[in-house]
Write an enzyme that holds these catalytic residues in place. Sequence first.
Site, PDB file in Angstrom:
ATOM      1  N   GLY A 196      40.520  73.068 -35.647  1.00 34.18           N
ATOM      2  CA  GLY A 196      40.603  72.979 -37.112  1.00 34.18           C
ATOM      3  C   GLY A 196      41.587  74.020 -37.626  1.00 34.18           C
ATOM      4  N   GLY A 197      41.389  74.441 -38.869  1.00 35.38           N
ATOM      5  CA  GLY A 197      42.291  75.410 -39.478  1.00 35.38           C
ATOM      6  C   GLY A 197      42.322  76.735 -38.729  1.00 35.38           C
ATOM      7  CE  LYS A 205      41.770  80.131 -44.660  1.00 38.93           C
ATOM      8  NZ  LYS A 205      41.541  80.462 -43.251  1.00 38.93           N
ATOM      9  CG  ASN A 246      45.087  83.926 -44.282  1.00 38.68           C
ATOM     10  OD1 ASN A 246      46.234  84.370 -44.273  1.00 38.68           O
ATOM     11  ND2 ASN A 246      44.118  84.427 -43.545  1.00 38.68           N
ATOM     12  CG  ASN A 305      38.551  69.753 -32.108  1.00 42.13           C
ATOM     13  OD1 ASN A 305      37.832  70.673 -32.498  1.00 42.13           O
ATOM     14  ND2 ASN A 305      38.944  68.774 -32.890  1.00 42.13           N
ATOM     15  NE  ARG A 306      33.093  66.805 -34.466  1.00 44.76           N
ATOM     16  CZ  ARG A 306      32.443  67.006 -35.587  1.00 44.76           C
ATOM     17  NH1 ARG A 306      31.133  66.842 -35.626  1.00 44.76           N
ATOM     18  NH2 ARG A 306      33.073  67.391 -36.683  1.00 44.76           N
ATOM     19  CB  ALA A 361      36.652  82.442 -35.240  1.00 42.06           C
ATOM     20  CB  THR A 388      39.325  81.403 -48.283  1.00 48.36           C
ATOM     21  OG1 THR A 388      38.543  81.015 -47.159  1.00 48.36           O
ATOM     22  CG2 THR A 388      38.430  81.589 -49.499  1.00 48.36           C
TER      23      THR A 388
HETATM   24  P1  ATR Z   1      38.068  75.989 -40.246  1.00 46.60           P
HETATM   25  O1  ATR Z   1      39.130  76.062 -41.292  1.00 46.60           O
HETATM   26  O2  ATR Z   1      36.949  76.970 -40.450  1.00 46.60           O
HETATM   27  O3  ATR Z   1      38.608  76.033 -38.870  1.00 46.60           O
HETATM   28  P2  ATR Z   1      37.837  73.139 -40.012  1.00 46.60           P
HETATM   29  O4  ATR Z   1      39.311  73.030 -40.120  1.00 46.60           O
HETATM   30  O5  ATR Z   1      36.983  72.175 -40.768  1.00 46.60           O
HETATM   31  O6  ATR Z   1      37.336  74.576 -40.458  1.00 46.60           O
HETATM   32  O7  ATR Z   1      37.466  73.080 -38.450  1.00 46.60           O
HETATM   33  C1  ATR Z   1      36.138  73.046 -37.989  1.00 46.60           C
HETATM   34  C2  ATR Z   1      36.143  72.990 -36.471  1.00 46.60           C
HETATM   35  O8  ATR Z   1      34.772  72.941 -36.010  1.00 46.60           O
HETATM   36  C3  ATR Z   1      36.808  71.743 -35.907  1.00 46.60           C
HETATM   37  O9  ATR Z   1      37.322  72.056 -34.632  1.00 46.60           O
HETATM   38  C4  ATR Z   1      35.615  70.787 -35.802  1.00 46.60           C
HETATM   39  O10 ATR Z   1      35.780  69.732 -34.879  1.00 46.60           O
HETATM   40  P3  ATR Z   1      36.439  68.328 -35.378  1.00 46.60           P
HETATM   41  O11 ATR Z   1      37.909  68.572 -35.470  1.00 46.60           O
HETATM   42  O12 ATR Z   1      36.089  67.358 -34.321  1.00 46.60           O
HETATM   43  O13 ATR Z   1      35.813  68.032 -36.703  1.00 46.60           O
HETATM   44  C5  ATR Z   1      34.550  71.725 -35.306  1.00 46.60           C
HETATM   45  N1  ATR Z   1      33.211  71.212 -35.576  1.00 46.60           N
HETATM   46  C6  ATR Z   1      32.586  71.184 -36.762  1.00 46.60           C
HETATM   47  N2  ATR Z   1      31.369  70.627 -36.640  1.00 46.60           N
HETATM   48  C7  ATR Z   1      31.228  70.273 -35.332  1.00 46.60           C
HETATM   49  C8  ATR Z   1      30.204  69.665 -34.551  1.00 46.60           C
HETATM   50  N3  ATR Z   1      29.046  69.284 -35.111  1.00 46.60           N
HETATM   51  N4  ATR Z   1      30.429  69.478 -33.235  1.00 46.60           N
HETATM   52  C9  ATR Z   1      31.587  69.868 -32.653  1.00 46.60           C
HETATM   53  N5  ATR Z   1      32.594  70.448 -33.341  1.00 46.60           N
HETATM   54  C10 ATR Z   1      32.420  70.659 -34.644  1.00 46.60           C
END
Ligand code: ATR
Length: 276
Positions: A135-136, A72, A93, A157-158, A222, A68
């Site tokens: 993200g992941g 990963k 994972n 996605n942001r 999730a 984790t």
């Molecule tokens: P995980 O493995 O849990 O998916 P990650 O790969 O860091 O973790 O992905 C986090 C996700 O949450 C991403 O889609 C991230 O958007 P970005 O790709 O733009 O970073 C999103 N996320 C995290 N914080 C955010 C925020 N404050 N506003 C919008 N999206 C957010």
Amino acid sequence: MKITGRTTLYGIIADPIHHVKTPEMMNAIFAEMGHDGVMVPMHLRDADMPTFFEGIRTMQNLGGLIVTVPHKPRAMDFCDRIEGDAREIGAINTIRREADGTLVGVALDGRGFLGGLAEAGLTAKGQDTLLLGAGGAGAAVAFALAEAGVARLTIHNRSRDKAEDLAARIRARYPDVAIDTGAPQTAARDLIVNTTSLGLRQGDPLPLEDLAFRPGQVVAEAIMDPEVTPLLATAKAAGARIHFGKPMLANQLRLMIAHFLAQPSDATTPPSRTGD
Ligand code: ATR
């Protein structure tokens, strides 16, 4: 649980490690199914990964690892074989350690999500689907949704470039699925899945500013804790059906055990090693 000289050892690697809940859940399942195995937390730093993986190949009674955050993506580099769509997802994972030290990695997050949906009597097949996050976790769920045969998949996605990149990777593997990174249009969707981390911490904003829901659609998380995220609360209040994050993990635990216990020649139907 009784640990003896015959007990198979499993680990979960993470950094930090203190928050992991998987060992207690996994050990409860091992006990329930009568598998003589124990899972323990292993606090592993990124810099030590090469040494660690070299070491575990020699550990004859290690059955496998759960991988984790943040390991990963990189853990894949230390596996001898990767199964399923983990390579395209870009992360694994779960790792099985076979008797000769061979390490077999797989990504089970997405299949866990689909299993949880199915258990609730829901399906992604044929659904107009919106995925929040790239993200992941988002990548794993996106590949699983495409494989399940969604009618359409919009990834929001942001960081738009990450959504575009994920969409391109899915298109390459599933050319027949309609994939875009356009407007979320939440009210129009059959299925909405949040894989962003928004909702995890108290006071987090909703994953989208402009959210509208309708009865009949399904809004899934999730995030496991809290069980009812602001997104789910908002969706429920608007009459949508909500689906919690917990079934995704519960299903994954079963898939992880199946991967651990699968024989090298049989990646799909794990024979029981109960009594080992
Ligand atoms: P995980 O493995 O849990 O998916 P990650 O790969 O860091 O973790 O992905 C986090 C996700 O949450 C991403 O889609 C991230 O958007 P970005 O790709 O733009 O970073 C999103 N996320 C995290 N914080 C955010 C925020 N404050 N506003 C919008 N999206 C957010």
